[in-house]
Design a protein around this motif. Structure first.
Motif, PDB file in Angstrom:
ATOM      1  N   THR A 198       1.663  -9.017  -0.685  1.00  0.00           N
ATOM      2  CA  THR A 198       2.419  -8.309  -1.716  1.00  0.00           C
ATOM      3  C   THR A 198       1.827  -6.902  -1.895  1.00  0.00           C
ATOM      4  OG1 THR A 198       1.003  -8.948  -3.572  1.00  0.00           O
ATOM      5  CG2 THR A 198       2.691 -10.537  -2.874  1.00  0.00           C
ATOM      6  N   PRO A 199       2.522  -6.023  -2.622  1.00  0.00           N
ATOM      7  CA  PRO A 199       1.906  -4.730  -2.924  1.00  0.00           C
ATOM      8  C   PRO A 199       0.542  -4.860  -3.593  1.00  0.00           C
ATOM      9  CG  PRO A 199       4.242  -4.648  -3.413  1.00  0.00           C
ATOM     10  CD  PRO A 199       3.934  -6.075  -3.066  1.00  0.00           C
ATOM     11  N   LEU A 200       0.376  -5.845  -4.463  1.00  0.00           N
ATOM     12  CA  LEU A 200      -0.912  -6.042  -5.125  1.00  0.00           C
ATOM     13  C   LEU A 200      -1.972  -6.471  -4.117  1.00  0.00           C
ATOM     14  CD1 LEU A 200      -2.502  -6.071  -7.771  1.00  0.00           C
ATOM     15  CD2 LEU A 200      -1.745  -8.451  -8.117  1.00  0.00           C
ATOM     16  N   ASP A 201      -1.621  -7.327  -3.173  1.00  0.00           N
ATOM     17  CA  ASP A 201      -2.555  -7.733  -2.125  1.00  0.00           C
ATOM     18  C   ASP A 201      -3.009  -6.522  -1.306  1.00  0.00           C
ATOM     19  OD1 ASP A 201      -2.407 -10.474  -2.748  1.00  0.00           O
ATOM     20  OD2 ASP A 201      -0.645 -10.738  -1.464  1.00  0.00           O
ATOM     21  N   LEU A 202      -2.069  -5.644  -0.995  1.00  0.00           N
ATOM     22  CA  LEU A 202      -2.383  -4.471  -0.185  1.00  0.00           C
ATOM     23  C   LEU A 202      -3.327  -3.535  -0.927  1.00  0.00           C
ATOM     24  CD1 LEU A 202       1.169  -3.891   1.282  1.00  0.00           C
ATOM     25  CD2 LEU A 202      -0.835  -4.705   2.532  1.00  0.00           C
ATOM     26  N   GLU A 203      -3.133  -3.395  -2.232  1.00  0.00           N
ATOM     27  CA  GLU A 203      -4.040  -2.568  -3.025  1.00  0.00           C
ATOM     28  C   GLU A 203      -5.436  -3.188  -3.064  1.00  0.00           C
ATOM     29  OE1 GLU A 203      -3.745  -0.330  -7.290  1.00  0.00           O
ATOM     30  OE2 GLU A 203      -3.575  -2.515  -7.324  1.00  0.00           O
ATOM     31  N   ARG A 204      -5.506  -4.497  -3.145  1.00  0.00           N
ATOM     32  CA  ARG A 204      -6.807  -5.169  -3.165  1.00  0.00           C
ATOM     33  C   ARG A 204      -7.539  -4.996  -1.839  1.00  0.00           C
ATOM     34  NH1 ARG A 204      -4.123 -10.537  -5.851  1.00  0.00           N
ATOM     35  NH2 ARG A 204      -4.617 -10.096  -8.051  1.00  0.00           N
ATOM     36  N   ALA A 254       4.061   7.506  -4.619  1.00  0.00           N
ATOM     37  CA  ALA A 254       5.309   7.190  -3.929  1.00  0.00           C
ATOM     38  C   ALA A 254       6.105   6.191  -4.764  1.00  0.00           C
ATOM     39  CB  ALA A 254       5.023   6.616  -2.546  1.00  0.00           C
ATOM     40  N   SER A 255       7.416   6.257  -4.669  1.00  0.00           N
ATOM     41  CA  SER A 255       8.256   5.464  -5.573  1.00  0.00           C
ATOM     42  C   SER A 255       8.504   4.041  -5.080  1.00  0.00           C
ATOM     43  CB  SER A 255       9.600   6.173  -5.779  1.00  0.00           C
ATOM     44  OG  SER A 255      10.248   6.394  -4.546  1.00  0.00           O
ATOM     45  N   ILE A 256       8.189   3.746  -3.829  1.00  0.00           N
ATOM     46  CA  ILE A 256       8.383   2.398  -3.297  1.00  0.00           C
ATOM     47  C   ILE A 256       7.130   1.985  -2.527  1.00  0.00           C
ATOM     48  CG2 ILE A 256      10.895   2.283  -3.209  1.00  0.00           C
ATOM     49  CD1 ILE A 256      10.854   3.441  -0.468  1.00  0.00           C
ATOM     50  N   GLN A 257       6.928   0.687  -2.462  1.00  0.00           N
ATOM     51  CA  GLN A 257       5.735   0.144  -1.823  1.00  0.00           C
ATOM     52  C   GLN A 257       6.129  -0.948  -0.821  1.00  0.00           C
ATOM     53  OE1 GLN A 257       5.859   0.414  -5.398  1.00  0.00           O
ATOM     54  NE2 GLN A 257       4.933   2.439  -5.149  1.00  0.00           N
ATOM     55  N   PRO A 258       5.220  -1.307   0.079  1.00  0.00           N
ATOM     56  CA  PRO A 258       5.577  -2.302   1.095  1.00  0.00           C
ATOM     57  C   PRO A 258       5.295  -3.741   0.675  1.00  0.00           C
ATOM     58  CG  PRO A 258       3.516  -1.198   1.684  1.00  0.00           C
ATOM     59  CD  PRO A 258       3.960  -0.618   0.380  1.00  0.00           C
ATOM     60  N   PHE A 259       6.093  -4.639   1.196  1.00  0.00           N
ATOM     61  CA  PHE A 259       5.849  -6.079   1.163  1.00  0.00           C
ATOM     62  C   PHE A 259       5.801  -6.510   2.624  1.00  0.00           C
ATOM     63  CE2 PHE A 259       6.531 -10.550   0.921  1.00  0.00           C
ATOM     64  CZ  PHE A 259       6.195 -10.979  -0.364  1.00  0.00           C
ATOM     65  N   GLN A 260       4.675  -7.038   3.062  1.00  0.00           N
ATOM     66  CA  GLN A 260       4.477  -7.325   4.488  1.00  0.00           C
ATOM     67  C   GLN A 260       4.494  -8.830   4.753  1.00  0.00           C
ATOM     68  OE1 GLN A 260       4.336  -4.806   6.513  1.00  0.00           O
ATOM     69  NE2 GLN A 260       2.926  -3.218   5.856  1.00  0.00           N
ATOM     70  N   ILE A 261       5.168  -9.222   5.824  1.00  0.00           N
ATOM     71  CA  ILE A 261       5.164 -10.617   6.276  1.00  0.00           C
ATOM     72  C   ILE A 261       4.824 -10.624   7.760  1.00  0.00           C
ATOM     73  CG2 ILE A 261       6.538 -12.705   6.636  1.00  0.00           C
ATOM     74  CD1 ILE A 261       8.247 -11.861   4.234  1.00  0.00           C
ATOM     75  N   HIS A 262       3.868 -11.474   8.139  1.00  0.00           N
ATOM     76  CA  HIS A 262       3.499 -11.627   9.546  1.00  0.00           C
ATOM     77  C   HIS A 262       3.818 -13.055   9.970  1.00  0.00           C
ATOM     78  CE1 HIS A 262       0.656  -8.638   7.732  1.00  0.00           C
ATOM     79  NE2 HIS A 262       1.147  -7.927   8.724  1.00  0.00           N
ATOM     80  N   PHE A 285      10.713  -3.212   1.397  1.00  0.00           N
ATOM     81  CA  PHE A 285      10.359  -2.349   0.280  1.00  0.00           C
ATOM     82  C   PHE A 285      10.263  -3.192  -0.988  1.00  0.00           C
ATOM     83  CE2 PHE A 285      12.523   1.650   2.221  1.00  0.00           C
ATOM     84  CZ  PHE A 285      11.436   1.818   3.057  1.00  0.00           C
ATOM     85  N   ALA A 286       9.349  -2.793  -1.863  1.00  0.00           N
ATOM     86  CA  ALA A 286       9.152  -3.545  -3.097  1.00  0.00           C
ATOM     87  C   ALA A 286       8.612  -2.618  -4.176  1.00  0.00           C
ATOM     88  CB  ALA A 286       8.165  -4.700  -2.860  1.00  0.00           C
ATOM     89  N   PRO A 287       8.761  -3.011  -5.443  1.00  0.00           N
ATOM     90  CA  PRO A 287       8.100  -2.264  -6.513  1.00  0.00           C
ATOM     91  C   PRO A 287       6.658  -2.739  -6.663  1.00  0.00           C
ATOM     92  CG  PRO A 287       9.463  -3.985  -7.457  1.00  0.00           C
ATOM     93  CD  PRO A 287       9.643  -4.066  -5.966  1.00  0.00           C
ATOM     94  N   LYS A 306      -4.248   3.234  -4.281  1.00  0.00           N
ATOM     95  CA  LYS A 306      -3.932   2.964  -5.682  1.00  0.00           C
ATOM     96  C   LYS A 306      -2.422   2.828  -5.848  1.00  0.00           C
ATOM     97  CE  LYS A 306      -6.031   5.325  -8.905  1.00  0.00           C
ATOM     98  NZ  LYS A 306      -6.754   4.234  -9.622  1.00  0.00           N
ATOM     99  N   HIS A 307      -2.040   1.889  -6.709  1.00  0.00           N
ATOM    100  CA  HIS A 307      -0.616   1.673  -6.976  1.00  0.00           C
ATOM    101  C   HIS A 307       0.093   1.191  -5.706  1.00  0.00           C
ATOM    102  CE1 HIS A 307       3.376   2.601  -8.820  1.00  0.00           C
ATOM    103  NE2 HIS A 307       2.705   2.404  -9.930  1.00  0.00           N
ATOM    104  N   ALA A 308      -0.698   0.647  -4.759  1.00  0.00           N
ATOM    105  CA  ALA A 308      -0.172   0.210  -3.455  1.00  0.00           C
ATOM    106  C   ALA A 308       0.509   1.338  -2.702  1.00  0.00           C
ATOM    107  CB  ALA A 308       0.775  -0.979  -3.608  1.00  0.00           C
ATOM    108  N   ASP A 309       0.116   2.570  -3.003  1.00  0.00           N
ATOM    109  CA  ASP A 309       0.670   3.736  -2.315  1.00  0.00           C
ATOM    110  C   ASP A 309      -0.117   3.945  -1.030  1.00  0.00           C
ATOM    111  OD1 ASP A 309       1.494   6.233  -1.412  1.00  0.00           O
ATOM    112  OD2 ASP A 309       1.707   7.059  -3.425  1.00  0.00           O
ATOM    113  N   ILE A 310       0.507   3.622   0.102  1.00  0.00           N
ATOM    114  CA  ILE A 310      -0.195   3.692   1.379  1.00  0.00           C
ATOM    115  C   ILE A 310      -0.544   5.120   1.775  1.00  0.00           C
ATOM    116  CG2 ILE A 310       0.765   1.528   2.221  1.00  0.00           C
ATOM    117  CD1 ILE A 310       2.795   3.114   3.820  1.00  0.00           C
TER     118      ILE A 310
END
Length: 527
Positions: free
Chosen positions: A444-450, A316-324, A397-399, A456-460
């Motif tokens: 961040t997208p990297l946090d979500l991938e972890r 997917a071309s865009i990834q999420p940035f989540q804030i709670h 949305f984030a890269p 992979k690639h923070a692609d949900i």
């Protein structure tokens, strides 16, 4: 001596658990292995901020699973026996434009058409006509989501037999924006509709994304938004109860390192650390297809071109940035019309060119903050927060791959991006002062991938929802029916049809394939 089961499932996301529950209900000895301390994958709820505030990691609504026979017929008794409940917001979305105007979407089509008519009577009429047209084919489309897909060639041949089928092939091939532009004319209306399409995490201006817009709104009108009471994890919790009641086993903190292959067949798994768990009848992976092939099947003979097809999949071309956020009180938006009761509030573009450019910036690795949604699940489900308090799920949305520094740079700039999103929110509200924010967390997208390495690639959704990666082509052409080139090794999860989102379709569809191979009657456990 190693443990032994009939079927072993790698990964504990919702599709894997659904498959496991069907098997366990049929009397199959099944074990699910989950890397994290808690099962659920993307269907996850955590107290990220303060005790009593339950925040969803990814999915805030389980819309697509509402059309699944699993839910419609309560096949696993998740509702009637295990307490799963869904609610549907009447006030769905409020799009706030730069000039202060607001476009509102309701669960009622008539009210939505009235709101659109304030911008364009033509588009209001078109909105009704568009939904009515999709309703005519929606049952067929939904049936296709919750069935084992045919090969792409066979599907194309079937669709080519009718004008409606040929039109659907065209719809899949074009962009969501092109499809929207064929029906609607007002820039603000078009942009608001394209934002719905972009929730598939794809750029709506890209070809091959048309189906993402075609189905989403009519689906919600037919089946509801589907907000899970108690948090997204309520689905996982009900599935775990069902699995336990039927004798299934789940092991968390258990990372599958590779598939155990004997005599050319999948006969179990090897965990990190070397422990082997045997499977006498089959192994199912709900992991990312690129995790599984080729590294987790050492020595397996793969067909010519298969590995290349796996490697060239498009994310997917865009990834999420989540804030709670845990709040003392909900945000009060500084708008001419009250939007406080809307489940989903978003700031929106008004200019088509700027809207398109923002997506391209993300694809080139430049963070932008103009795609921000302010979600309040507790507005329809007050059990999620302490009485008298507020909360916010801020979703942007984030890269993934940042222009200068790549994904690892998120560890450096994550807080800066978080603060930018919050500053923008302060500018749109009257009460988002520091003392109103009781606690916060950002991912961040990297946090979500972890958190979920299958993303992979923070692609949900594992791989993008493009036309060439749908149906029998998902994950790769020739292998879209949940079987793999390795005998007795199956796949489910977002890498397979119908793809991303909380659909449950992959788990239920894969169950039918495994049942058939095991000589079991699937209908006997669904009636």
């Amino acid at each position: 001596m190693s443990e032994q089961y009939e079927v072993v499932i790698a990964g504990g996301g919702h599709n894997a658990l659904i498959l496991a529950c069907y098997l366990a209900k049929a009397g199959v000895k099944v074990c699910v292995l989950e890397r994290n301390e808690k099962a659920g994958g993307g269907v996850m709820t955590q107290e990220y901020t303060l005790p009593g505030f339950r925040h969803d990691t990814h999915s805030v609504a389980h819309t697509l699973i509402q059309g699944n026979p699993l839910m419609l017929n309560d096949e696993l008794e998740l509702k009637s026996k295990y307490g799963l409940q869904y609610v549907n917001p009447e006030k769905m979305t409020a799009a706030i434009y730069e000039d202060g105007s607001i476009l509102k979407f309701f669960s009622d089509i008539d009210r939505t058409c009235d709101a659109i008519a304030q911008f364009s009577q033509h588009d209001a009429d078109a909105y009704r006509a568009f939904n009515e047209q999709v309703f005519k084919t929606l049952d067929m489309l939904v049936m296709g989501m919750y069935s084992v897909p045919p090969d792409a060639g066979a599907q194309a041949a079937m669709m080519d037999q009718s004008a409606e089928g040929r039109e659907m092939m065209r719809t899949q091939a074009i962009s969501s924006w092109d499809l929207i532009s064929e029906w609607f004319e007002h820039p603000k209306v078009k942009i608001a509709l394209a934002r719905y399409a972009s929730e598939a995490m794809t750029n709506p201006f890209d070809n091959g994304t048309g189906f993402g817009f075609y189905i989403i709104l009519p689906f919600m009108y037919r089946y509801g938004t589907g907000v899970p009471v108690g948090g997204s994890w309520a689905l996982t919790e009900a599935l775990l109860k069902c699995l336990d009641d039927n004798g299934g086993v789940i092991r968390t903190s258990s990372t599958v390192e590779k598939i155990l292959i004997k005599n050319g067949e999948a006969r179990g798994v090897v965990l990190e650390g070397g422990e082997e768990i045997e499977a006498t009848k089959g192994v199912v992976s709900s992991l990312h297809v690129q995790q599984l092939f080729p590294d987790m099947v050492p020595g397996a003979k793969l067909p010519d071109g298969f590995e290349r097809s796996v490697k060239r999949l498009k994310y997917a071309s865009i990834q999420p940035f989540q804030i709670h956020m845990a709040l003392n009180e909900d945000p009060k938006f500084d708008t001419s019309e009250d939007v406080s009761d809307f489940f989903w509030v978003e700031k929106s573009h008004s200019d088509e060119e700027e809207f398109a450019r923002a997506f391209r910036d993300l694809e080139y690795g430049y963070p932008r903050r103009d795609f921000a949604c302010y979600v309040g699940q507790h507005k329809v489900d007050p059990t999620r927060i302490p009485e008298g308090k507020g909360a916010l799920h801020l979703y942007g949305f984030a890269p993934y791959d940042l222009k200068d520094g790549g994904p690892q740079k998120w560890d450096e700039i994550g807080r800066e991006v978080y603060e930018g999103f919050v500053d923008d929110l302060r500018g749109m509200t009257t009460n988002m002062t520091d003392d109103n924010i009781l606690g916060y967390n950002f991912l961040t997208p990297l946090d979500l991938e972890r958190h979920d390495i299958a993303m992979k690639h923070a692609d949900i959704g594992h791989i993008g929802l493009y036309s060439w990666q749908l149906g029998g082509n998902r994950p790769v052409p020739g292998w879209g029916q949940y079987k793999t080139p390795v005998p007795k090794l199956y796949m489910c999860g977002a890498s397979t049809h119908p793809g991303s989102g909380v659909t449950g379709g992959s788990g239920r569809n894969a169950a039918q394939v495994v049942f058939e191979d095991l000589g079991l009657d699937f209908d006997s456990v669904t009636g």
